[in-house]
Design a protein around this motif. Structure first.
Motif, short mmCIF file in Angstrom:
data_model
loop_
_atom_site.label_atom_id
_atom_site.label_comp_id
_atom_site.label_asym_id
_atom_site.label_seq_id
_atom_site.Cartn_x
_atom_site.Cartn_y
_atom_site.Cartn_z
N LEU A 1 -2.85 7.11 -8.47
CA LEU A 1 -4.17 7.40 -9.02
C LEU A 1 -4.11 7.39 -10.55
O LEU A 1 -3.09 7.77 -11.13
CB LEU A 1 -4.65 8.78 -8.54
N LEU B 1 -11.15 10.15 -2.66
CA LEU B 1 -10.60 8.95 -3.29
C LEU B 1 -11.68 7.92 -3.61
O LEU B 1 -11.55 7.15 -4.55
CB LEU B 1 -9.53 8.33 -2.39
N SER C 1 0.84 -1.20 0.00
CA SER C 1 0.00 0.00 0.00
C SER C 1 0.87 1.25 0.00
O SER C 1 2.02 1.23 0.44
CB SER C 1 -0.91 0.02 1.23
N GLN D 1 -10.70 2.69 -1.63
CA GLN D 1 -9.40 3.15 -2.10
C GLN D 1 -8.43 3.48 -0.97
O GLN D 1 -7.21 3.45 -1.16
CB GLN D 1 -9.57 4.38 -3.00
#
Length: 227
Positions: free
Chosen positions: A227, A28, A4, A32
């Motif tokens: 992203l 987000l 992560s 997410q």
């Protein structure tokens, strides 16, 4: 599972970092990101000595400095953070602020997510956690605004007196802020100026202010390919 991406968000007590973290979670979208609060890792009261009587408990509370990173089990904190980042779920301890003690039989499960948001006054002040951080953020807020927020929270939500809150602030909070939290401002990847997110009452931050504060964070996440 791919590791992560860890965002560490710090700032003084009442700086608005929790508001910014919650806004980022909303931006987000579901699934997410997760928020990892460091407050659960305050040492249980028994760490400081016998606490069977009210007198013993009062003595511990009076002596402990909860604004110093030493008031937290930082090894447990770093281990849980590393486990969550590697894709494992964790059972986070829960701290009861009314009792000034860790809840004995209660934990909070946190499942892994692509983005972890670590939020707290010591998020950038614990050496064991620094290697885990991918993006460090310091929320920079004037002292008077932070004190106004802290005063309201502790009096209205935690039942303390104005005199008690101010004495605590002058005795330990202010000094610890400038010793442990404030220096991280100069090492952070991003310093975000607070725009007056709610100082008092239930005033909601404006969308324009939220957008301006989130813009550099979203830009960094996009540049990192998250992203």
């Amino acid at each position: 599972m791919i590791s992560s991406f860890l965002i560490a968000m710090s700032g003084g007590s009442g700086s608005g970092k929790s508001t910014l973290a919650d806004a980022l979670i909303d931006r987000l979208g579901p699934g997410q990101a997760v928020i990892f609060h460091e407050d659960g890792y305050y040492w249980p009261m028994r760490h400081y000595g016998p606490c069977e009587t009210e007198a013993q408990r009062a003595q511990i509370i009076a002596a402990a400095n909860y604004d110093d990173p030493a008031s937290k089990d930082t090894r447990h904190l770093a281990n849980d953070l590393a486990a969550l980042k590697s894709g494992q779920y964790i059972d986070q301890p829960v701290y009861d602020f009314d009792r000034h003690d860790r809840a004995a039989n209660e934990t909070h499960r946190i499942d892994p997510a692509p983005i972890i948001i670590l939020e707290g006054i010591h998020a950038l002040s614990v050496p064991e956690m620094i290697p885990l951080i991918d993006l460090s953020i310091y929320v920079d807020t004037p002292d008077d605004l932070r004190l106004a927020r802290r005063l309201r929270r502790d009096v209205i939500e935690r039942g303390r007196t104005v005199e008690n809150v101010l004495q605590h602030y002058l005795d330990t909070v202010r000094a610890a802020h400038y010793r442990f939290t404030f220096p991280s401002k100069f090492e952070a990847d991003l310093v975000i100026a607070d725009e007056g997110l709610p100082a008092y009452g239930k005033v909601c931050p404006g969308e324009d202010a939220i957008d301006r504060m989130l813009a550099p964070v979203i830009s960094r996440l996009q540049s990192a390919g998250v992203l």
